[in-house]
Design an enzyme around this catalytic site. Sequence first.
Site, PDB file in Angstrom:
ATOM      1  N   GLU A  77     -12.690  -1.393 -11.857  1.00  0.00           N
ATOM      2  CA  GLU A  77     -13.266  -2.684 -12.235  1.00  0.00           C
ATOM      3  C   GLU A  77     -13.982  -3.373 -11.081  1.00  0.00           C
ATOM      4  O   GLU A  77     -14.403  -4.523 -11.210  1.00  0.00           O
ATOM      5  CB  GLU A  77     -12.162  -3.600 -12.788  1.00  0.00           C
ATOM      6  CG  GLU A  77     -11.004  -3.830 -11.844  1.00  0.00           C
ATOM      7  CD  GLU A  77      -9.854  -4.595 -12.478  1.00  0.00           C
ATOM      8  OE1 GLU A  77     -10.018  -5.111 -13.598  1.00  0.00           O
ATOM      9  OE2 GLU A  77      -8.790  -4.677 -11.849  1.00  0.00           O
TER      10      GLU A  77
ATOM     11  N   ASP B 179     -14.340  -8.044 -15.574  1.00  0.00           N
ATOM     12  CA  ASP B 179     -14.149  -8.033 -14.122  1.00  0.00           C
ATOM     13  C   ASP B 179     -15.244  -7.241 -13.427  1.00  0.00           C
ATOM     14  O   ASP B 179     -15.739  -7.632 -12.367  1.00  0.00           O
ATOM     15  CB  ASP B 179     -12.773  -7.448 -13.763  1.00  0.00           C
ATOM     16  CG  ASP B 179     -11.736  -8.533 -13.512  1.00  0.00           C
ATOM     17  OD1 ASP B 179     -12.029  -9.483 -12.766  1.00  0.00           O
ATOM     18  OD2 ASP B 179     -10.630  -8.443 -14.077  1.00  0.00           O
TER      19      ASP B 179
ATOM     20  N   ASP C  31      -8.101 -13.329 -20.799  1.00  0.00           N
ATOM     21  CA  ASP C  31      -7.283 -13.371 -19.596  1.00  0.00           C
ATOM     22  C   ASP C  31      -8.179 -13.795 -18.435  1.00  0.00           C
ATOM     23  O   ASP C  31      -9.307 -14.262 -18.637  1.00  0.00           O
ATOM     24  CB  ASP C  31      -6.549 -12.047 -19.342  1.00  0.00           C
ATOM     25  CG  ASP C  31      -7.486 -10.893 -18.987  1.00  0.00           C
ATOM     26  OD1 ASP C  31      -8.688 -11.138 -18.755  1.00  0.00           O
ATOM     27  OD2 ASP C  31      -7.018  -9.749 -18.925  1.00  0.00           O
TER      28      ASP C  31
ATOM     29  N   ARG D 133       1.594  -3.462 -14.335  1.00  0.00           N
ATOM     30  CA  ARG D 133       0.447  -3.762 -13.477  1.00  0.00           C
ATOM     31  C   ARG D 133       0.861  -4.780 -12.423  1.00  0.00           C
ATOM     32  O   ARG D 133       1.284  -5.890 -12.745  1.00  0.00           O
ATOM     33  CB  ARG D 133      -0.738  -4.288 -14.299  1.00  0.00           C
ATOM     34  CG  ARG D 133      -1.950  -4.584 -13.438  1.00  0.00           C
ATOM     35  CD  ARG D 133      -3.263  -4.667 -14.219  1.00  0.00           C
ATOM     36  NE  ARG D 133      -3.303  -5.747 -15.178  1.00  0.00           N
ATOM     37  CZ  ARG D 133      -4.406  -6.098 -15.856  1.00  0.00           C
ATOM     38  NH1 ARG D 133      -5.540  -5.436 -15.673  1.00  0.00           N
ATOM     39  NH2 ARG D 133      -4.358  -7.091 -16.730  1.00  0.00           N
TER      40      ARG D 133
END
Length: 778
Positions: free
Chosen positions: A473, A501, A671, A382
Amino acid sequence: AESPPSPNLLPPTAMLRQLGRVATPLARGAPRRMGGNLLLLRMISARVDFGNLKVDANLAALVKDEIAPGTGVDVAAFWASFDKLMSDLGPKNAALLKKRDDLQKKIDEWHLAHKGAPMDMVEYKAFLTDIGYLVPTKTDFTVATSNVDPEIASVPGPQLVCPIDNARFILNAANARWGSLLDALYGTDVISKEGGAEPGKSYNPVRGAKVFDELHKLLDEIFTLSGGSYADATLFSVKDGKLTVSINGSETGLKNAAQFAGFTEEGGAVSSVLLKNNGLHFDIIIDKEHPIGKAHKAGVRDVVAESAMSAIADCEDSVAAVDAEDKITCYRNWNGLMRGTLAASMEKGGKTITRGMNPDRVYTTPSGGTITLPGRVVLLVRNVGFHIYTDAVTHNGEQVPEHFLDAFVTALCSKNDFIERPGLKNTRTGSMYIVKPKMHGPEEVALATELFGATEAAIGLPANTIKMGIMDEERRTSTNLGACMYEAKDRVAFINTGFLDRTGDEIHTSFEAGPFLPKDEIKKQVWIKAYEDNNVDTGIAVKLSGKGQIGKGMWAAPDNMKQMLKEKIGHPMAGANTAWTPSPTAATLHALHYHRCDVFARQEEISKRPMAKVEDILTIPLLSRKLTAEEVQKELDNNIQGLLGYVVRWVGQGVGCSKVPDIHDVQLMEDRATLRISSQHVANWIAHGVTTKEQVMETMYRMASVVDKQNANDPNYVPMSPKFDGIEFQAACDMIFLGKETPNGLTEGTLIRRRREHKAANKTVNVTIEPAPKAMNQ
């Protein structure tokens, strides 16, 4: 500002002085120029010139000496291609970020003009269409992605997401293809402690017996015998290409003989039995000399389950990479993974143990041939989002979009996976997989497609070698998902959803519409189900099934595996052929759900239902009642404790992903998305009078003390209380009190600025100090 005397006795004037120390948000044009309270810091390092580029010398050396050798790519030509990329696509990236801001301004103005009026969905949709936020629905095409590894295309199973800057963690993820069911059951709350079955430092045979009871039940359920139970098995053997199980003096076999996939032998006896269901394997390990095997009638020592099929090596939300030094660590680890050489050392029992990547597993087939199964997951990487810029490379003196650099360098690393060489491989189909986060709508996906094409040309890869993962997201991507996928129809191999998110962007986009519901209530509203369903519906409609992954989000509580086993089967039942898990152990347990649910059959059923409505996705989850004082404070406590608990490690220790205790001391795998939703939620409530800045500050002081206590045993932790003047605490203030002004509510700019400030303050670095912008001084 003077330090507050006590978090519980803080006068309003002191609170407001604390608020006055929050930095002004930085403009998009320089998102990574580091601002302290009154100063800008720029890290200065040796640079290497390549045309209009100045490349950090250590990064240039990494590319030249470690990544490029063997790829056939000329380093000078590589950087010349990046120079050209910046001229060609750099302005497009900036223009798309400006469009985000322009759309947000128009949406804010629309909500302010309609303040207090009931939502007219027809009018609202027409407005979003007029400004270019909504585009026509598009599902009249077929995804044409080819050469996708079966772990992503055709074998449903768990997926891990792991910070790429920690070599030991990412190796654990890479090796999570196979996991011990005995360990996963023995070491978690799936098996109760009752009746003397507590886990301890040494093996507890009482608990072990409970584990084997559960293992036998799983085997009976998934790999049913024609007669009898695995609990009574005394011998496993292979006769005439069929599995034979001896039970109480008689012989039986599998009810479905096709589930027998292979075996291994040692000393003329079967030492393992390979079984297969829904594309996933179980390996029954037989070792009558092992202490555990001796206690089993048939000598079974373990049952090893094929677990995570894929893993995302994360350069984004789960890492704290803020400068060239940090990026080099990320790129070096990805290069090691692509070369099959990554290793990490650790201390265990007073000895140094070096861990590397697991080899493949070889079995004899029922017909006497040989089958080799991968010993590792298929890795995706990612990259960061469009909005982050880095000074690791500058172009004509200006910072470059970090996702441009990520694409070029991680793809060059991946070329090491394609060349003919001995050793371990990632892909068996000649593909690389880059996950793109936080893209807003089809125009940004189109730029990512253009970026991938330029990257392939620069390093000599065939067109469409680089496959794209689209993180669903952001609200403008959710409402236009089909159009987004169309822009990458020859590359898309992954779409997925995520509550944190996506809700953070929901709040920021509709910030001026009114106050939002408490977070737990937001999860129960019509928009979230429509969003989740739409991701699956769209993936099925454009024939992504069988060519890529339709994914679901993270189970965030790694210590609550019993609950996960009960609930997370909802993800494959929803039509997702992968879902995120927080650990290799969780992946082993979640894999059981894919044995119990035939995902492709489930997708066939789902394809017959009406697609989710965009009107439902656009329904804003606003508060429609007056909350009690207790409800408001409870929500503030929850948001702010979680935010502070994560920020202190990110800014203070450079840890981007870790288990963080929540307000009830439940360990959650957090995260950066945690910060976005929490900061936006609190900022929204301040703006609409649900709470006040003073109440929020009082809560921050009180929760800082809670977080300090939760981290008391961490020798590297620096307490926030009683002074509350640390960089970490200031970062949390920035996120909340500047939440409305921060583009898209994204927290990376604040985190990067504050982390670099922390690094500069805590080690000798070469920096220049410049006056801050006037707005910041104000």
